[in-house]
Design a protein around this motif. Sequence first.
Motif, PDB file in Angstrom:
ATOM      1  N   VAL A   6      21.699  49.118  46.247  1.00 21.34           N
ATOM      2  CA  VAL A   6      22.860  49.940  45.916  1.00 21.34           C
ATOM      3  C   VAL A   6      23.862  49.905  47.064  1.00 21.34           C
ATOM      4  O   VAL A   6      25.067  49.765  46.844  1.00 21.34           O
ATOM      5  CB  VAL A   6      22.431  51.392  45.603  1.00 21.34           C
ATOM      6  N   ASP A   7      23.382  50.025  48.306  1.00 20.93           N
ATOM      7  CA  ASP A   7      24.268  49.965  49.463  1.00 20.93           C
ATOM      8  C   ASP A   7      24.994  48.630  49.534  1.00 20.93           C
ATOM      9  O   ASP A   7      26.179  48.575  49.831  1.00 20.93           O
ATOM     10  CB  ASP A   7      23.472  50.182  50.758  1.00 20.93           C
ATOM     11  N   LYS A   8      24.281  47.526  49.258  1.00 25.78           N
ATOM     12  CA  LYS A   8      24.899  46.202  49.274  1.00 25.78           C
ATOM     13  C   LYS A   8      25.941  46.079  48.165  1.00 25.78           C
ATOM     14  O   LYS A   8      27.015  45.514  48.374  1.00 25.78           O
ATOM     15  CB  LYS A   8      23.834  45.112  49.133  1.00 25.78           C
ATOM     16  N   SER A   9      25.649  46.637  46.989  1.00 27.16           N
ATOM     17  CA  SER A   9      26.607  46.603  45.883  1.00 27.16           C
ATOM     18  C   SER A   9      27.864  47.388  46.219  1.00 27.16           C
ATOM     19  O   SER A   9      28.984  46.946  45.926  1.00 27.16           O
ATOM     20  CB  SER A   9      25.974  47.181  44.607  1.00 27.16           C
ATOM     21  N   ILE A  10      27.705  48.540  46.833  1.00 25.43           N
ATOM     22  CA  ILE A  10      28.863  49.346  47.217  1.00 25.43           C
ATOM     23  C   ILE A  10      29.674  48.613  48.279  1.00 25.43           C
ATOM     24  O   ILE A  10      30.904  48.558  48.217  1.00 25.43           O
ATOM     25  CB  ILE A  10      28.419  50.744  47.711  1.00 25.43           C
ATOM     26  N   LEU A  11      28.987  48.017  49.265  1.00 27.03           N
ATOM     27  CA  LEU A  11      29.678  47.252  50.297  1.00 27.03           C
ATOM     28  C   LEU A  11      30.450  46.086  49.687  1.00 27.03           C
ATOM     29  O   LEU A  11      31.611  45.843  50.039  1.00 27.03           O
ATOM     30  CB  LEU A  11      28.674  46.736  51.334  1.00 27.03           C
ATOM     31  N   ASN A  12      29.828  45.359  48.749  1.00 23.89           N
ATOM     32  CA  ASN A  12      30.510  44.260  48.056  1.00 23.89           C
ATOM     33  C   ASN A  12      31.760  44.754  47.336  1.00 23.89           C
ATOM     34  O   ASN A  12      32.820  44.124  47.390  1.00 23.89           O
ATOM     35  CB  ASN A  12      29.577  43.583  47.053  1.00 23.89           C
ATOM     36  N   LEU A  13      31.633  45.874  46.649  1.00 26.88           N
ATOM     37  CA  LEU A  13      32.756  46.422  45.898  1.00 26.88           C
ATOM     38  C   LEU A  13      33.894  46.816  46.844  1.00 26.88           C
ATOM     39  O   LEU A  13      35.066  46.515  46.579  1.00 26.88           O
ATOM     40  CB  LEU A  13      32.303  47.625  45.070  1.00 26.88           C
ATOM     41  N   VAL A  14      33.561  47.455  47.954  1.00 31.19           N
ATOM     42  CA  VAL A  14      34.587  47.859  48.921  1.00 31.19           C
ATOM     43  C   VAL A  14      35.268  46.625  49.513  1.00 31.19           C
ATOM     44  O   VAL A  14      36.499  46.566  49.608  1.00 31.19           O
ATOM     45  CB  VAL A  14      33.966  48.743  50.030  1.00 31.19           C
ATOM     46  N   ILE A  15      34.474  45.623  49.904  1.00 34.42           N
ATOM     47  CA  ILE A  15      35.049  44.402  50.482  1.00 34.42           C
ATOM     48  C   ILE A  15      35.942  43.697  49.467  1.00 34.42           C
ATOM     49  O   ILE A  15      37.041  43.255  49.798  1.00 34.42           O
ATOM     50  CB  ILE A  15      33.941  43.464  51.001  1.00 34.42           C
ATOM     51  N   ASP A  16      35.498  43.609  48.213  1.00 23.56           N
ATOM     52  CA  ASP A  16      36.323  42.972  47.176  1.00 23.56           C
ATOM     53  C   ASP A  16      37.641  43.719  46.979  1.00 23.56           C
ATOM     54  O   ASP A  16      38.696  43.103  46.824  1.00 23.56           O
ATOM     55  CB  ASP A  16      35.555  42.886  45.859  1.00 23.56           C
ATOM     56  N   GLY A  17      37.591  45.051  46.991  1.00 21.04           N
ATOM     57  CA  GLY A  17      38.817  45.838  46.855  1.00 21.04           C
ATOM     58  C   GLY A  17      39.764  45.626  48.020  1.00 21.04           C
ATOM     59  O   GLY A  17      40.972  45.462  47.840  1.00 21.04           O
ATOM     60  N   VAL A  18      39.214  45.610  49.231  1.00 20.24           N
ATOM     61  CA  VAL A  18      40.040  45.390  50.426  1.00 20.24           C
ATOM     62  C   VAL A  18      40.630  43.978  50.400  1.00 20.24           C
ATOM     63  O   VAL A  18      41.803  43.779  50.733  1.00 20.24           O
ATOM     64  CB  VAL A  18      39.229  45.642  51.715  1.00 20.24           C
ATOM     65  N   LEU A  19      39.834  42.980  49.989  1.00 23.92           N
ATOM     66  CA  LEU A  19      40.341  41.608  49.887  1.00 23.92           C
ATOM     67  C   LEU A  19      41.507  41.534  48.901  1.00 23.92           C
ATOM     68  O   LEU A  19      42.508  40.854  49.161  1.00 23.92           O
ATOM     69  CB  LEU A  19      39.230  40.646  49.470  1.00 23.92           C
ATOM     70  N   LEU A  20      41.401  42.224  47.777  1.00 28.05           N
ATOM     71  CA  LEU A  20      42.482  42.233  46.788  1.00 28.05           C
ATOM     72  C   LEU A  20      43.748  42.851  47.380  1.00 28.05           C
ATOM     73  O   LEU A  20      44.850  42.303  47.234  1.00 28.05           O
ATOM     74  CB  LEU A  20      42.056  42.995  45.534  1.00 28.05           C
ATOM     75  N   ILE A  21      43.599  43.967  48.083  1.00 25.34           N
ATOM     76  CA  ILE A  21      44.756  44.627  48.694  1.00 25.34           C
ATOM     77  C   ILE A  21      45.380  43.728  49.763  1.00 25.34           C
ATOM     78  O   ILE A  21      46.612  43.598  49.842  1.00 25.34           O
ATOM     79  CB  ILE A  21      44.349  45.994  49.272  1.00 25.34           C
ATOM     80  N   LEU A  22      44.542  43.095  50.586  1.00 23.95           N
ATOM     81  CA  LEU A  22      45.063  42.200  51.633  1.00 23.95           C
ATOM     82  C   LEU A  22      45.797  41.005  51.027  1.00 23.95           C
ATOM     83  O   LEU A  22      46.846  40.592  51.529  1.00 23.95           O
ATOM     84  CB  LEU A  22      43.930  41.716  52.536  1.00 23.95           C
ATOM     85  N   LEU A  23      45.254  40.448  49.952  1.00 21.17           N
ATOM     86  CA  LEU A  23      45.908  39.316  49.284  1.00 21.17           C
ATOM     87  C   LEU A  23      47.267  39.737  48.722  1.00 21.17           C
ATOM     88  O   LEU A  23      48.259  39.011  48.862  1.00 21.17           O
ATOM     89  CB  LEU A  23      45.009  38.765  48.180  1.00 21.17           C
ATOM     90  N   ALA A  24      47.324  40.917  48.109  1.00 27.75           N
ATOM     91  CA  ALA A  24      48.597  41.422  47.585  1.00 27.75           C
ATOM     92  C   ALA A  24      49.589  41.652  48.722  1.00 27.75           C
ATOM     93  O   ALA A  24      50.781  41.324  48.602  1.00 27.75           O
ATOM     94  CB  ALA A  24      48.365  42.714  46.805  1.00 27.75           C
ATOM     95  N   ALA A  25      49.107  42.183  49.858  1.00 27.38           N
ATOM     96  CA  ALA A  25      49.985  42.426  51.010  1.00 27.38           C
ATOM     97  C   ALA A  25      50.514  41.107  51.563  1.00 27.38           C
ATOM     98  O   ALA A  25      51.708  40.999  51.885  1.00 27.38           O
ATOM     99  CB  ALA A  25      49.235  43.197  52.095  1.00 27.38           C
ATOM    100  N   MET A  26      49.648  40.095  51.686  1.00 26.70           N
ATOM    101  CA  MET A  26      50.112  38.790  52.183  1.00 26.70           C
ATOM    102  C   MET A  26      51.171  38.205  51.264  1.00 26.70           C
ATOM    103  O   MET A  26      52.181  37.668  51.724  1.00 26.70           O
ATOM    104  CB  MET A  26      48.945  37.812  52.316  1.00 26.70           C
ATOM    105  N   SER A  27      50.957  38.311  49.961  1.00 24.30           N
ATOM    106  CA  SER A  27      51.930  37.775  49.005  1.00 24.30           C
ATOM    107  C   SER A  27      53.252  38.532  49.078  1.00 24.30           C
ATOM    108  O   SER A  27      54.325  37.929  49.113  1.00 24.30           O
ATOM    109  CB  SER A  27      51.370  37.854  47.580  1.00 24.30           C
ATOM    110  N   GLY A  28      53.176  39.844  49.107  1.00 24.80           N
ATOM    111  CA  GLY A  28      54.389  40.657  49.174  1.00 24.80           C
ATOM    112  C   GLY A  28      55.173  40.433  50.458  1.00 24.80           C
ATOM    113  O   GLY A  28      56.393  40.292  50.436  1.00 24.80           O
ATOM    114  N   ILE A  29      54.470  40.377  51.587  1.00 27.40           N
ATOM    115  CA  ILE A  29      55.148  40.155  52.869  1.00 27.40           C
ATOM    116  C   ILE A  29      55.713  38.743  52.930  1.00 27.40           C
ATOM    117  O   ILE A  29      56.815  38.527  53.440  1.00 27.40           O
ATOM    118  CB  ILE A  29      54.194  40.432  54.046  1.00 27.40           C
ATOM    119  N   GLY A  30      55.001  37.770  52.351  1.00 25.73           N
ATOM    120  CA  GLY A  30      55.528  36.408  52.288  1.00 25.73           C
ATOM    121  C   GLY A  30      56.833  36.360  51.511  1.00 25.73           C
ATOM    122  O   GLY A  30      57.793  35.703  51.919  1.00 25.73           O
TER     123      GLY A  30
END
Length: 168
Positions: A6-30
């Motif tokens: 469960v801890d690994k699943s939550i960590l995966n979910l958090v990392i995936d969410g952060v990756l999505l936000i970072l990708l959107a930020a890189m695209s927007g700033i670009g």
Amino acid sequence: MKTKEVDKSILNLVIDGVLLILLAAMSGIGGLIKFILVPGCVRNQMYSNHVKLSFMGLDRQDWGRIHLLIGIIFIVLMVVHIVLHWRMLGCLFRKWIDNKVWRVIIASFVAIVTVVLLLGFLLVHPKVVPLNGNHGRVSIRVNGDTPYSECSLSTVKPTDLLIQTPVF
């Protein structure tokens, strides 16, 4: 054991969410850097020679640094993401490619290309060429029309700068 999964699943979910936000930020700033906080010569044609463009108190260079920092964080989190999914990736890789020799060849190729793309900039030395009449400016196609020198444009909106190609 169930708590660890469960801890690994939550960590995966958090990392995936952060990756999505970072990708959107890189695209927007670009997009901000490319189309809104335009380079000097275009800025001078659009506004005047005596203006500085900024957004939220940061200029083009500042946003470029933020873009780079977000990209580095993205890469680090992507590596963590791959490590967390390593067993699954290995199983799928073995399932899809039965031949061990081909698995080694493909994995080696992917590893080498990844390292070259990530660190290859350290081996690059810029070609220094004296400026001629165009002073290193680029040719711009406005809405797909005939290319113009960026400094010869009388009126242009940032969103009109869709394709930039170097002038040689």
